[in-house]
Design an enzyme around this catalytic site. Structure first.
Site, PDB file in Angstrom:
ATOM      1  N   ASP A   2     108.645 -77.352  96.547  1.00 25.32           N
ATOM      2  CA  ASP A   2     108.511 -76.095  95.804  1.00 25.32           C
ATOM      3  C   ASP A   2     107.539 -76.252  94.637  1.00 25.32           C
ATOM      4  O   ASP A   2     107.113 -77.362  94.311  1.00 25.32           O
ATOM      5  CB  ASP A   2     109.882 -75.593  95.320  1.00 25.32           C
ATOM      6  N   HIS A  20     121.844 -74.422  94.656  1.00 24.04           N
ATOM      7  CA  HIS A  20     120.566 -74.163  95.330  1.00 24.04           C
ATOM      8  C   HIS A  20     119.973 -75.438  95.935  1.00 24.04           C
ATOM      9  O   HIS A  20     120.232 -76.540  95.458  1.00 24.04           O
ATOM     10  CB  HIS A  20     119.565 -73.454  94.410  1.00 24.04           C
ATOM     11  N   GLU A  65     117.851 -69.803  95.748  1.00 30.39           N
ATOM     12  CA  GLU A  65     118.997 -69.491  94.905  1.00 30.39           C
ATOM     13  C   GLU A  65     120.086 -68.809  95.747  1.00 30.39           C
ATOM     14  O   GLU A  65     119.824 -68.373  96.879  1.00 30.39           O
ATOM     15  CB  GLU A  65     118.546 -68.562  93.775  1.00 30.39           C
ATOM     16  N   ASN A 119     124.083 -74.457  90.679  1.00 28.02           N
ATOM     17  CA  ASN A 119     124.604 -73.274  91.377  1.00 28.02           C
ATOM     18  C   ASN A 119     124.524 -73.434  92.900  1.00 28.02           C
ATOM     19  O   ASN A 119     124.649 -72.470  93.641  1.00 28.02           O
ATOM     20  CB  ASN A 119     123.846 -72.016  90.942  1.00 28.02           C
TER      21      ASN A 119
END
Ligand code: F6R
Length: 256
Positions: free
Chosen positions: A69, A140, A145, A138
């Site tokens: 990414d 991801h 996400e 979280n």
């Protein structure tokens, strides 16, 4: 489906264990295509791979790399870009051929075209043999996400406030963390032949448990790794703290 969950004493030991998996892949097939993650979790892995290159002759000269990414708006030479991160922590210290390191261009004028180009380049390379992944607090993976479709491909995505806050530690106080990113999709990640996940520290314990033991759901993108047949997860004891004991197999395969 088999998932190997390896729990080590410390982040460094987890990094060395993950480095073992990468070394085995590269020694077996020097022309491997490796997917690389950035962030703090893989730093001990890169440190160990650099050491093995220097002291034990581990070579990456024939290996091709694809980053997971990148932040939109950050050029490759920006100090906070992931391209810069991988140069600094890995590429500059080993015998990687610069032309074999592929990243997403966060400054591309047409980001959708850039995402498509990247997806096609991964496929044209023969596909990723081993994809390294970190895990967000979280849940991801990459910058997918919660809510990201399980079949998503490389694309422009938006970061949650939690992730921007988490990642602000890498940015100077005056520089805001970009809101938009380019990321391999969950579907792109699942196409890799093998997945290697590293998570360390108490802050990851909940996400680790949800990823390995919760239901497979878009609300925990990491849970998608359980759709993949070849996964190794390396954890330190703190990150493993919320796992049931029977989910953990030290140095052996366990059916999850
Ligand atoms: C990084 C990436 C992210 C990180 C995750 C964990 O390329 O794609 O998914 O792996 O945010 O980051 P750290 O390791 O810094 O806690």
């Amino acid at each position: 489906m088999t998932m190997r969950v390896l729990v080590l004493d410390s982040p460094d030991a987890a990094g060395a264990s993950a480095a073992d998996v990468i070394e085995a892949q590269v020694r077996l097939k020097p022309q491997s295509v490796l997917g690389l993650a950035t962030g703090s979790s893989p730093i001990p892995i890169y440190r160990e791979l650099v050491r093995r290159h220097r002291e034990e002759g581990l070579s990456f000269a024939e290996t091709t790399f694809f980053l997971l990414d990148e932040y939109v708006g950050l050029a490759a030479d920006h100090a906070c870009s992931y391209r810069h991160f991988i140069q600094e922590h890995f590429v500059d210290h080993v015998d990687v051929q610069p032309s074999k390191v592929n990243g997403l261009d966060g400054t591309a004028s047409d980001l959708d075209a850039e995402a498509l180009r990247y997806e096609q380049a991964m496929i044209a390379s023969g596909g990723i043999d081993l994809q390294l992944l970190g895990l967000g607090r979280n849940g991801h993976i990459g910058f997918n996400e919660p809510g990201s479709p399980l079949d998503s491909q490389t694309r422009v995505a938006t970061l949650t406030e939690t992730t921007r806050q988490d990642n602000s530690r890498f940015f100077p106080p005056v520089d805001p963390v970009p809101v938009r990113v380019l990321t391999q999709g969950i579907g792109s990640i699942l196409r890799a032949r093998n997945l290697l996940v590293i998570a360390t520290g108490a802050a990851k314990a909940q996400a680790v448990a949800a990823t390995i033991e919760g239901s497979i759901s878009t609300s925990v993108p990491g849970s998608a790794i359980r759709l993949h047949p070849e996964v190794t997860v390396t954890l330190d004891a703190q990150a493993a703290a919320h796992l049931r004991a029977d989910a953990i197999a030290q140095d052996q395969s366990s059916a999850v």
